[in-house]
Design a protein around this motif. Structure first.
Motif, PDB file in Angstrom:
ATOM      1  N   ASP A   1      21.160  32.943  -7.512  1.00 46.07           N
ATOM      2  CA  ASP A   1      20.166  33.828  -6.906  1.00 46.07           C
ATOM      3  C   ASP A   1      18.801  33.171  -6.760  1.00 46.07           C
ATOM      4  N   GLY A   2      18.695  31.905  -7.133  1.00 48.87           N
ATOM      5  CA  GLY A   2      17.446  31.170  -6.956  1.00 48.87           C
ATOM      6  C   GLY A   2      16.557  31.129  -8.186  1.00 48.87           C
ATOM      7  N   THR A   3      16.836  31.955  -9.191  1.00 45.56           N
ATOM      8  CA  THR A   3      16.025  31.911 -10.401  1.00 45.56           C
ATOM      9  C   THR A   3      16.296  30.616 -11.166  1.00 45.56           C
ATOM     10  N   ARG A   4      15.290  30.142 -11.857  1.00 41.58           N
ATOM     11  CA  ARG A   4      15.409  28.866 -12.561  1.00 41.58           C
ATOM     12  C   ARG A   4      15.386  29.077 -14.072  1.00 41.58           C
ATOM     13  N   PHE A   5      15.985  28.134 -14.761  1.00 37.26           N
ATOM     14  CA  PHE A   5      16.011  28.227 -16.215  1.00 37.26           C
ATOM     15  C   PHE A   5      16.115  26.825 -16.795  1.00 37.26           C
ATOM     16  N   PRO A   6      15.504  26.624 -17.970  1.00 34.28           N
ATOM     17  CA  PRO A   6      15.628  25.324 -18.637  1.00 34.28           C
ATOM     18  C   PRO A   6      16.978  25.220 -19.324  1.00 34.28           C
ATOM     19  N   ALA A   7      17.603  24.068 -19.205  1.00 30.82           N
ATOM     20  CA  ALA A   7      18.922  23.864 -19.802  1.00 30.82           C
ATOM     21  C   ALA A   7      18.930  22.601 -20.642  1.00 30.82           C
ATOM     22  N   GLU A   8      19.678  22.662 -21.747  1.00 29.39           N
ATOM     23  CA  GLU A   8      19.909  21.491 -22.582  1.00 29.39           C
ATOM     24  C   GLU A   8      21.338  21.026 -22.313  1.00 29.39           C
ATOM     25  N   ILE A   9      21.488  19.767 -21.935  1.00 29.63           N
ATOM     26  CA  ILE A   9      22.787  19.236 -21.524  1.00 29.63           C
ATOM     27  C   ILE A   9      23.156  18.080 -22.432  1.00 29.63           C
ATOM     28  N   ALA A  10      24.399  18.124 -22.939  1.00 28.06           N
ATOM     29  CA  ALA A  10      24.945  17.024 -23.730  1.00 28.06           C
ATOM     30  C   ALA A  10      26.119  16.434 -22.960  1.00 28.06           C
ATOM     31  N   ALA A  11      26.010  15.178 -22.559  1.00 23.44           N
ATOM     32  CA  ALA A  11      27.052  14.501 -21.784  1.00 23.44           C
ATOM     33  C   ALA A  11      27.718  13.452 -22.665  1.00 23.44           C
ATOM     34  N   VAL A  12      29.049  13.546 -22.770  1.00 26.04           N
ATOM     35  CA  VAL A  12      29.827  12.606 -23.599  1.00 26.04           C
ATOM     36  C   VAL A  12      30.848  11.924 -22.695  1.00 26.04           C
ATOM     37  N   ALA A  13      30.802  10.594 -22.659  1.00 32.13           N
ATOM     38  CA  ALA A  13      31.760   9.844 -21.839  1.00 32.13           C
ATOM     39  C   ALA A  13      33.152   9.953 -22.438  1.00 32.13           C
ATOM     40  N   THR A  14      34.157  10.035 -21.581  1.00 32.04           N
ATOM     41  CA  THR A  14      35.538  10.156 -22.048  1.00 32.04           C
ATOM     42  C   THR A  14      36.475   9.403 -21.121  1.00 32.04           C
ATOM     43  N   ASP A  15      37.582   8.905 -21.702  1.00 30.78           N
ATOM     44  CA  ASP A  15      38.611   8.213 -20.928  1.00 30.78           C
ATOM     45  C   ASP A  15      39.666   9.239 -20.545  1.00 30.78           C
ATOM     46  N   LEU A  16      39.826   9.464 -19.250  1.00 31.94           N
ATOM     47  CA  LEU A  16      40.758  10.477 -18.774  1.00 31.94           C
ATOM     48  C   LEU A  16      42.181   9.966 -18.680  1.00 31.94           C
ATOM     49  N   GLY A  17      42.411   8.696 -18.993  1.00 28.14           N
ATOM     50  CA  GLY A  17      43.758   8.153 -19.047  1.00 28.14           C
ATOM     51  C   GLY A  17      44.323   7.703 -17.723  1.00 28.14           C
ATOM     52  N   ASP A  18      43.596   7.896 -16.639  1.00 27.41           N
ATOM     53  CA  ASP A  18      44.109   7.470 -15.326  1.00 27.41           C
ATOM     54  C   ASP A  18      43.218   6.404 -14.699  1.00 27.41           C
ATOM     55  N   GLY A  19      42.402   5.772 -15.534  1.00 28.50           N
ATOM     56  CA  GLY A  19      41.530   4.726 -15.024  1.00 28.50           C
ATOM     57  C   GLY A  19      40.211   5.236 -14.478  1.00 28.50           C
ATOM     58  N   SER A  20      40.030   6.560 -14.426  1.00 34.67           N
ATOM     59  CA  SER A  20      38.777   7.128 -13.902  1.00 34.67           C
ATOM     60  C   SER A  20      37.816   7.382 -15.058  1.00 34.67           C
ATOM     61  N   ARG A  21      36.536   7.425 -14.722  1.00 37.39           N
ATOM     62  CA  ARG A  21      35.509   7.636 -15.727  1.00 37.39           C
ATOM     63  C   ARG A  21      35.098   9.100 -15.715  1.00 37.39           C
TER      64      ARG A  21
END
Length: 601
Positions: A242-262
């Motif tokens: 709807d266009g409203t904004r909000f602050p977000a805390e994001i935690a990104a963890v790298a993982t091996d998906l087993g098919d060669g993709s990141r």
């Protein structure tokens, strides 16, 4: 088409191609049976492609399974059992096991047993010798072990997937799995947080739909930093659908998906409430600091400047306020301003009969009064509007244990709907401190007045006289005006005391002070010098007129009591001590010459 169906369709199609390629071109081949077999396998392929549509129809799935097994039987019979098409029976077994359909798996195994047993029992040798049951039994055992092993593994994997899905679905934080920058999985919490549906998010690549349009470059740069670092925690401003904004805390963890993709597992947490709490705590800390400042500034202010300090502090506390007035009760029952900011050269009075004025209202009720529209309110008169130039005004009572001492009026040049919670708190603290400061100022003022006032006569004492004489000498010098000083001494006062008593003597001193004050000008200053001696300060009066004025005081004393007086005059250039000594010397001459007379020195 399901992902499992797609994975099965490819090996099935590959097997069908191999079957066609391996069909013998010579020998005893029953083309009709082969054609029927291929037709049945084609029907099975149609069922495979329509797996989603036919998924809830068990009888249709079993029918297709039977058709596929029948096609294998026809191939063996039409081409020959030694043509090598028997291993095709593993395809329906794998299909049923991977789809977790135990009943269909049993049907497939039963069909395999029939495919090998029926021809031996019905047709027999030489095409189907009795020894063929060994190969059929071995194939059935392997298919059974393989089918149930795969089924068990798939069920176990499915349970783990369901557990993971349930956990992710129950998470209050948003979750998104990205593969090579593309969103491949989200949970309901992320959809609830952003307002985007799962269908709108899956398959999206940067820029993502929840990035604010005006911050795409910033968001993209932050994403590249995290990818390059192999993950991390960071904060980012996101936008809802709807266009409203909000602050977000994001935690990104790298993982091996087993098919060669990141891939990256991304947890998204809406920290709006945390930010609001942090902002509230910061505002609270600022308010505490401001309260401490109010207490320090007002509580330790110079008593003589307490009222102006109160007004100055009120302006500093209230955002946007531009004027402050302090009203206190006057001698006539009305109210009068005792301090203003900005400072005004004149005071403003509120008549005693003006009962609706805001300052009067809060002094009577003891409660604050906020006036949003000053021009239309009966609580704000023309004089107040002229003094404060106000559109909105807050009236606050200043009270202590002894009652309401005054009212503080804080004005804003722009209309306000109301006072903020922070301003309301600080103004409350200020008025409480203001009452104490005003009480202390009044007490110290009274104490100072007592140190400058003669207790018996109520006249200025010698200390006050010295200050007034210095001030009047400077004024005379500045305005080039004469200034006279007279020293008055009651004649035979000791004899009067001895004859009539000390109480009568005190009464005589009070009578003399009152009678002389009644006959002096408003600008003249009469002080008690000590004992029965008085000092008189006559601004703008030369020696001759001073002598006449002092002589006019003779005959005002009771019981025939007289006084002697000495007068001196200056243009303001004489030192205070010199002027007093000259008048005192003239008084000595008056006494020496018979008393009851005025001598000019």
């Amino acid at each position: 088409m399901s992902r499992t169906t797609s994975r099965l369709l490819l090996p099935y199609a590959s097997c069908l191609v191999v079957v066609l390629a391996l069909l013998p071109l010579e020998g005893e081949v029953d083309l009709v049976e082969v054609a029927i077999a291929l037709g049945l396998q084609g029907a099975a392929a149609v069922r495979l492609a329509a797996a989603q549509r036919l998924g809830s129809r068990a009888w249709m799935r079993i029918l297709c399974l039977v058709a596929f097994l029948a096609s294998i039987a026809l191939l063996r019979d039409g081409v020959g059992p030694t043509a090598g098409f028997g291993p095709l029976v593993f395809l329906p077994v794998m299909w049923a096991a991977l789809e977790r359909r135990r009943g269909e798996l049993i049907v497939a195994l039963a069909g395999i047993a029939l495919i090998y047993a029926v021809p031996i029992l019905v047709a027999g040798a030489p095409q189907y010798p009795a020894t063929g049951w060994r190969g059929g039994a071995l194939l059935l055992v392997v298919a059974t072990a393989l089918g149930f092993s795969v089924l068990s593994l798939v069920e176990r994997l499915r349970v783990e997937v369901d557990h993971s899905t349930a956990i992710i679905g129950a998470m209050s934080e948003g979750f998104a799995l990205t593969r090579n920058g593309e969103i491949v999985a989200v949970n309901p919490a992320l959809c609830a947080i952003t307002g985007f549906s799962e269908a709108e998010l899956l398959g999206c690549r940067p820029p993502f739909p929840f990035w604010p349009a005006d911050r795409l470059a910033e968001s993209g740069a932050r994403l590249r930093e995290i990818v390059a670092a192999g993950g991390g925690e960071f904060e980012l401003l996101l936008a809802r659908r709807d266009g409203t904004r909000f602050p977000a805390e994001i935690a990104a963890v790298a993982t091996d998906l087993g098919d060669g993709s990141r891939g990256f597992l991304n947890t998204v947490r809406d920290i709006t409430e945390r930010r609001e709490h942090e902002d509230a705590m910061r505002r609270h800390a600022e308010q505490l600091a401001a309260i401490a400042d109010v207490v320090r500034v007002v509580g330790h202010s110079d008593p003589l400047e307490a009222r102006q300090t109160i007004c100055t502090t009120a302006l500093a506390l209230c955002d946007g306020a531009h004027a402050v007035g302090l009203w206190e009760p006057g001698a006539d029952g009305g109210l009068v301003t005792t301090a203003t900011r900005p400072e005004s050269a004149r005071s403003y009075r509120i008549p005693a009969d003006h009962r609706e004025h805001g300052a009067r209202v809060v002094m009577e009720t003891g409660e604050p009064l906020f006036v949003a529209d000053a021009a239309a309110s009966p609580h704000c008169d023309r004089r107040l509007m002229q003094l404060l130039q106000a559109r909105s005004v807050l009236f606050c009572p200043i009270a202590d244990a002894g009652g309401v001492r005054g009212a503080l009026a804080i004005a804003w040049p722009e209309p306000l709907a109301g006072l903020s919670e922070g301003d309301d708190l600080l103004v409350g603290v200020l008025t409480g401190e203001a009452a104490l400061a005003m009480q202390r100022a009044d007490l110290l003022g009274r104490l100072d007045e007592l140190t400058r006032t003669d207790e018996l006569t109520g006249l200025p004492n010698r200390r006050a006289w010295d200050e007034l004489l210095t001030h009047e000498l400077a004024a005379a010098r500045r305005h080039d005006q004469p200034l006279s000083v007279a020293m008055l001494d009651l004649d035979f006062f000791k004899h009067y005391n001895d004859q009539n008593g000390h109480l009568a003597g005190d009464h005589l001193l009070r009578h003399a002070a009152h009678a002389w004050l009644h006959n002096l000008r408003a600008t003249d200053v009469l002080a008690r010098w000590g004992g029965e001696e008085f000092a008189l300060l006559l601004p703008g009066c030369d020696a001759t007129h001073a002598a006449v004025l002092v002589d006019r005081l003779r005959g005002t004393l009771p019981d025939g009591v007289t006084f002697s007086a000495g007068v001196s005059c200056t243009d303001g250039t004489a030192a205070p001590r010199t002027l007093v000594d000259a008048a005192d010397q003239a008084l000595y001459l008056a006494k020496a010459n018979g008393r009851d007379r005025v001598v000019v020195g």
